[in-house]
Design a protein around this motif. Structure first.
Motif, mmCIF file in Angstrom:
data_model
loop_
_atom_site.group_PDB
_atom_site.id
_atom_site.type_symbol
_atom_site.label_atom_id
_atom_site.label_comp_id
_atom_site.label_asym_id
_atom_site.label_seq_id
_atom_site.Cartn_x
_atom_site.Cartn_y
_atom_site.Cartn_z
ATOM 1 N N VAL A 97 0.827 -1.208 0.000
ATOM 2 C CA VAL A 97 0.000 0.000 0.000
ATOM 3 C C VAL A 97 0.864 1.262 0.000
ATOM 4 C CG1 VAL A 97 -1.782 1.298 1.230
ATOM 5 C CG2 VAL A 97 -1.905 -1.190 1.130
ATOM 6 N N GLN A 98 1.854 1.295 0.877
ATOM 7 C CA GLN A 98 2.702 2.485 0.983
ATOM 8 C C GLN A 98 3.289 2.939 -0.358
ATOM 9 O OE1 GLN A 98 3.610 4.383 4.088
ATOM 10 N NE2 GLN A 98 3.968 5.715 2.338
ATOM 11 N N PRO A 99 3.796 2.026 -1.213
ATOM 12 C CA PRO A 99 4.419 2.472 -2.461
ATOM 13 C C PRO A 99 3.444 3.117 -3.456
ATOM 14 C CG PRO A 99 5.165 0.263 -1.874
ATOM 15 C CD PRO A 99 3.996 0.580 -0.989
ATOM 16 N N ILE A 100 2.155 2.822 -3.356
ATOM 17 C CA ILE A 100 1.209 3.308 -4.369
ATOM 18 C C ILE A 100 0.240 4.357 -3.834
ATOM 19 C CG2 ILE A 100 1.301 1.112 -5.614
ATOM 20 C CD1 ILE A 100 -1.451 0.431 -4.405
ATOM 21 N N VAL A 101 0.243 4.575 -2.524
ATOM 22 C CA VAL A 101 -0.833 5.340 -1.920
ATOM 23 C C VAL A 101 -0.809 6.812 -2.354
ATOM 24 C CG1 VAL A 101 0.363 5.943 0.236
ATOM 25 C CG2 VAL A 101 -2.107 5.642 0.226
ATOM 26 N N ASN A 102 0.360 7.417 -2.496
ATOM 27 C CA ASN A 102 0.410 8.817 -2.910
ATOM 28 C C ASN A 102 -0.140 9.007 -4.319
ATOM 29 O OD1 ASN A 102 1.479 9.853 -0.530
ATOM 30 N ND2 ASN A 102 3.594 9.536 -1.176
ATOM 31 N N GLN A 103 0.178 8.054 -5.184
ATOM 32 C CA GLN A 103 -0.312 8.114 -6.560
ATOM 33 C C GLN A 103 -1.835 8.080 -6.600
ATOM 34 O OE1 GLN A 103 0.891 4.667 -8.794
ATOM 35 N NE2 GLN A 103 -0.568 5.037 -10.445
ATOM 36 N N TYR A 104 -2.439 7.154 -5.860
ATOM 37 C CA TYR A 104 -3.896 7.039 -5.864
ATOM 38 C C TYR A 104 -4.553 8.208 -5.131
ATOM 39 C CZ TYR A 104 -4.089 2.485 -8.111
ATOM 40 O OH TYR A 104 -4.003 1.462 -9.027
ATOM 41 N N TRP A 105 -3.932 8.670 -4.057
ATOM 42 C CA TRP A 105 -4.467 9.825 -3.325
ATOM 43 C C TRP A 105 -4.501 11.049 -4.235
ATOM 44 C CZ3 TRP A 105 -3.647 14.729 -1.464
ATOM 45 C CH2 TRP A 105 -4.349 15.120 -0.320
ATOM 46 N N ASN A 106 -3.441 11.228 -5.006
ATOM 47 C CA ASN A 106 -3.347 12.380 -5.898
ATOM 48 C C ASN A 106 -4.408 12.327 -6.994
ATOM 49 O OD1 ASN A 106 -1.989 14.825 -6.401
ATOM 50 N ND2 ASN A 106 -0.776 13.904 -8.027
ATOM 51 N N LYS A 107 -4.698 11.109 -7.476
ATOM 52 C CA LYS A 107 -5.680 10.944 -8.547
ATOM 53 C C LYS A 107 -7.107 10.812 -8.024
ATOM 54 C CE LYS A 107 -3.870 7.267 -10.365
ATOM 55 N NZ LYS A 107 -3.673 6.128 -11.322
ATOM 56 N N ALA A 108 -7.257 10.711 -6.709
ATOM 57 C CA ALA A 108 -8.572 10.501 -6.090
ATOM 58 C C ALA A 108 -9.233 9.229 -6.622
ATOM 59 C CB ALA A 108 -9.474 11.712 -6.302
ATOM 60 N N GLU A 109 -8.427 8.180 -6.755
ATOM 61 C CA GLU A 109 -8.924 6.883 -7.211
ATOM 62 C C GLU A 109 -8.644 5.825 -6.157
ATOM 63 O OE1 GLU A 109 -7.083 6.049 -10.928
ATOM 64 O OE2 GLU A 109 -8.055 7.723 -11.985
ATOM 65 N N PHE A 110 -9.361 4.715 -6.254
ATOM 66 C CA PHE A 110 -9.190 3.632 -5.280
ATOM 67 C C PHE A 110 -8.376 2.496 -5.888
ATOM 68 C CE2 PHE A 110 -10.255 -0.195 -2.965
ATOM 69 C CZ PHE A 110 -10.190 0.227 -1.649
ATOM 70 N N PRO A 111 -7.394 1.954 -5.163
ATOM 71 C CA PRO A 111 -6.577 0.844 -5.676
ATOM 72 C C PRO A 111 -7.291 -0.500 -5.511
ATOM 73 C CG PRO A 111 -5.777 1.484 -3.509
ATOM 74 C CD PRO A 111 -6.897 2.431 -3.840
ATOM 75 N N HIS A 112 -8.168 -0.813 -6.417
ATOM 76 C CA HIS A 112 -8.979 -2.030 -6.294
ATOM 77 C C HIS A 112 -8.116 -3.293 -6.268
ATOM 78 C CE1 HIS A 112 -12.932 -0.099 -6.794
ATOM 79 N NE2 HIS A 112 -12.312 0.732 -7.617
ATOM 80 N N GLU A 113 -6.899 -3.207 -6.788
ATOM 81 C CA GLU A 113 -6.053 -4.396 -6.841
ATOM 82 C C GLU A 113 -5.632 -4.899 -5.464
ATOM 83 O OE1 GLU A 113 -3.200 -0.840 -7.663
ATOM 84 O OE2 GLU A 113 -5.299 -1.392 -7.965
ATOM 85 N N ILE A 114 -5.768 -4.076 -4.436
ATOM 86 C CA ILE A 114 -5.358 -4.530 -3.099
ATOM 87 C C ILE A 114 -6.457 -5.329 -2.399
ATOM 88 C CG2 ILE A 114 -3.852 -2.514 -2.858
ATOM 89 C CD1 ILE A 114 -5.836 -1.504 -0.683
ATOM 90 N N ILE A 115 -7.675 -5.292 -2.905
ATOM 91 C CA ILE A 115 -8.797 -5.947 -2.215
ATOM 92 C C ILE A 115 -8.589 -7.454 -2.069
ATOM 93 C CG2 ILE A 115 -11.269 -6.465 -2.333
ATOM 94 C CD1 ILE A 115 -11.746 -3.672 -3.387
ATOM 95 N N PRO A 116 -8.180 -8.187 -3.125
ATOM 96 C CA PRO A 116 -7.940 -9.630 -2.931
ATOM 97 C C PRO A 116 -6.869 -9.916 -1.881
ATOM 98 C CG PRO A 116 -8.067 -9.098 -5.277
ATOM 99 C CD PRO A 116 -8.009 -7.794 -4.546
ATOM 100 N N ARG A 117 -5.838 -9.078 -1.802
ATOM 101 C CA ARG A 117 -4.793 -9.288 -0.804
ATOM 102 C C ARG A 117 -5.295 -8.981 0.601
ATOM 103 N NH1 ARG A 117 -1.656 -11.019 0.566
ATOM 104 N NH2 ARG A 117 0.330 -9.937 0.715
ATOM 105 N N LEU A 118 -6.171 -7.982 0.718
ATOM 106 C CA LEU A 118 -6.800 -7.716 2.005
ATOM 107 C C LEU A 118 -7.612 -8.922 2.460
ATOM 108 C CD1 LEU A 118 -8.129 -4.026 1.941
ATOM 109 C CD2 LEU A 118 -6.650 -5.038 3.675
ATOM 110 N N ALA A 119 -8.305 -9.543 1.511
ATOM 111 C CA ALA A 119 -9.126 -10.709 1.838
ATOM 112 C C ALA A 119 -8.267 -11.845 2.382
ATOM 113 C CB ALA A 119 -9.894 -11.168 0.596
#
Length: 453
Positions: A97-119
């Protein structure tokens, strides 16, 4: 006489560190006879100190680890199994999460690819019994909320909506059939949930002022109205909608599935905080819901409040995580940023800011630990959760402000991992009840008088 010879030997050893070329260059800059005379005046302790300084030249100073848990609360309070789970979740967040979070925060988008790993972490619905849920302690739930917010408050909010507000509504207010249908799927993130309570004109006054309505006709309910600030709403598979029954005036809960006719969601734009969270404006126009999709044990706002009481404790833990993330990143920065030839962490004023931050953070942590204990013992009251929300969200503001301050201009850049916390602290300060509303809840409990309008 022996001390004199010892001093001479050490002075000679000291001079052996300087080669002839350097000695010649040095002679052009300093008066070597005076230097030798100065050496002869040094006592043994002073020469030892000088030798130690020269011997350590080039070696990096070993610094203490960066750890916002100054009183070792998590380490001491958790079992080995739970501590291992905490560190597993932390490793996932830092690696993925840490490596991608600034990119997604800046774009106001959600990183859906992390959901399976959260599961795969098996932490959703952490405290619930049955339905595929782990059945862990409330303390563990709080600590994991902190761990998520320590890396990014938006991800923590997404998880809190899924695991707390949406699943919690079904777990506390749903029928057994509804629990069996939804909770196992939500626990595995195969179904994403949202929680629709707040409205465009109704926030703090939700208890008595909901304008969204529900009218029953046979086995069908018709919903009309709007909901605003609804996290996960743009991609949720099921949304818990709270609306006022036109027949008896009581607030009831409904499970509305994605694609239901008359149910539309518009993504909210231009937010300055929690930019990764996909908040939606929901519009319901004659949206029809079956009686079997009404939460069977949600018959008044008191039932809604049960969910809020449970999740408000989680928001206090989120505030701790937000503050901890800001503090730890600021501490790292001050130890590596150099001005006037040395790390700024060595300056008194910077250390004062860091200690103030850590003091606030540690006070917040200890309060939340006790809050989770009360929750575990079944003693948690509205005023307990409200006091934690008031104090932690307020202190978080102070921590993130100081974190930005010690970083100077770099504090407003995303790449230094503090600017997000500064912005997101403002959202934590307001959601799940503003400071004023939560203060009135506590005030009513300690005085016996209600100051609500």
């Amino acid at each position: 006489m022996g001390n004199i010879f010892s001093t001479i030997r050490k002075a000679y050893s000291l001079l052996k560190h300087i080669d002839l070329t350097k000695l010649e260059a040095l002679s052009r800059k300093v008066d070597l006879p005076k230097v030798m005379d100065a050496f002869s005046q040094l006592d043994e302790k002073q020469l030892n100190g000088l030798m130690k300084m020269i011997g350590s030249e080039g070696r990096q100073k070993e610094l203490p680890p960066i750890d916002g848990d100054f009183y070792r609360l998590g380490e001491e309070a958790l079992s080995e199994e739970d501590r291992a789970l905490q560190l597993k979740v932390r490793a996932f967040l830092e690696a993925e999460v840490q490596p991608i979070v600034n990119q997604y925060w800046n774009k106001a988008e959600f990183p859906h690819e992390i959901i399976p790993r959260l599961a795969e972490l098996n932490i959703c619905g952490l405290t619930y019994q049955g339905y595929g849920c782990p059945g862990k302690s409330n303390l563990m739930e709080g600590i994991l909320a902190m761990e998520m917010a320590r890396v990014d408050t938006s991800i923590s909010t997404f998880f809190g909506v899924q695991s707390g507000l949406a699943m919690g509504s079904i777990y506390l207010c749903g029928s057994e059939e509804q629990k069996e249908k939804w909770l196992p799927l939500m626990q595995q993130f195969k179904v994403i949930g949202a929680f629709g309570l707040t409205e465009p004109e109704v926030g703090s006054g939700a208890a008595g002022g909901l304008t969204a309505t529900a009218r029953r006709e046979g086995d069908t309910w018709t919903l009309n109205g709007e909901k605003k600030w609804i996290g996960n709403a743009t991609f949720a598979d099921v949304t818990v909608i709270w609306a006022r029954d036109l027949d008896d005036g009581q607030v009831k809960g409904f499970l509305v599935e994605k694609g239901a006719p008359g149910f539309a969601v518009e993504k909210m734009q231009n937010k300055m905080a929690l930019r990764i969270v996909q908040n939606g404006l929901i519009t319901m126009k004659d949206c029809r819901v079956s009686e079997k999709d009404r939460l069977q044990h949600a018959n008044s706002f008191k039932d809604t409040a049960k969910v809020l009481r449970m999740t408000r404790a989680g928001v206090a833990w989120q505030a701790v995580g937000c503050a901890r993330g800001a503090y730890e990143n600021a501490l790292h920065y001050t130890r590596t940023r150099k001005q006037f030839g040395k790390p700024i962490a060595s300056f008194q004023m910077i250390q004062n800011h860091l200690v103030e931050m850590l003091s606030n953070l540690t006070a917040m942590q200890t309060l939340c630990f006790r809050l989770s204990q009360l929750q575990e013992q079944g003693l948690l009251l509205d005023e307990h959760a409200s006091l934690a929300k008031v104090f932690c969200s307020l202190r978080t503001r102070d921590v993130v402000s100081r974190a930005r301050e010690v970083m100077g201009g770099n504090g407003i850049l995303l790449e230094y991992n503090v600017a997000r916390f500064v912005a997101d602290a403002e959202a934590i300060y307001s959601y799940e009840g503003t400071r004023e509303i939560n203060s009135l809840i506590v005030g009513r409990a300690i005085t016996g008088f209600s100051a609500f309008v």
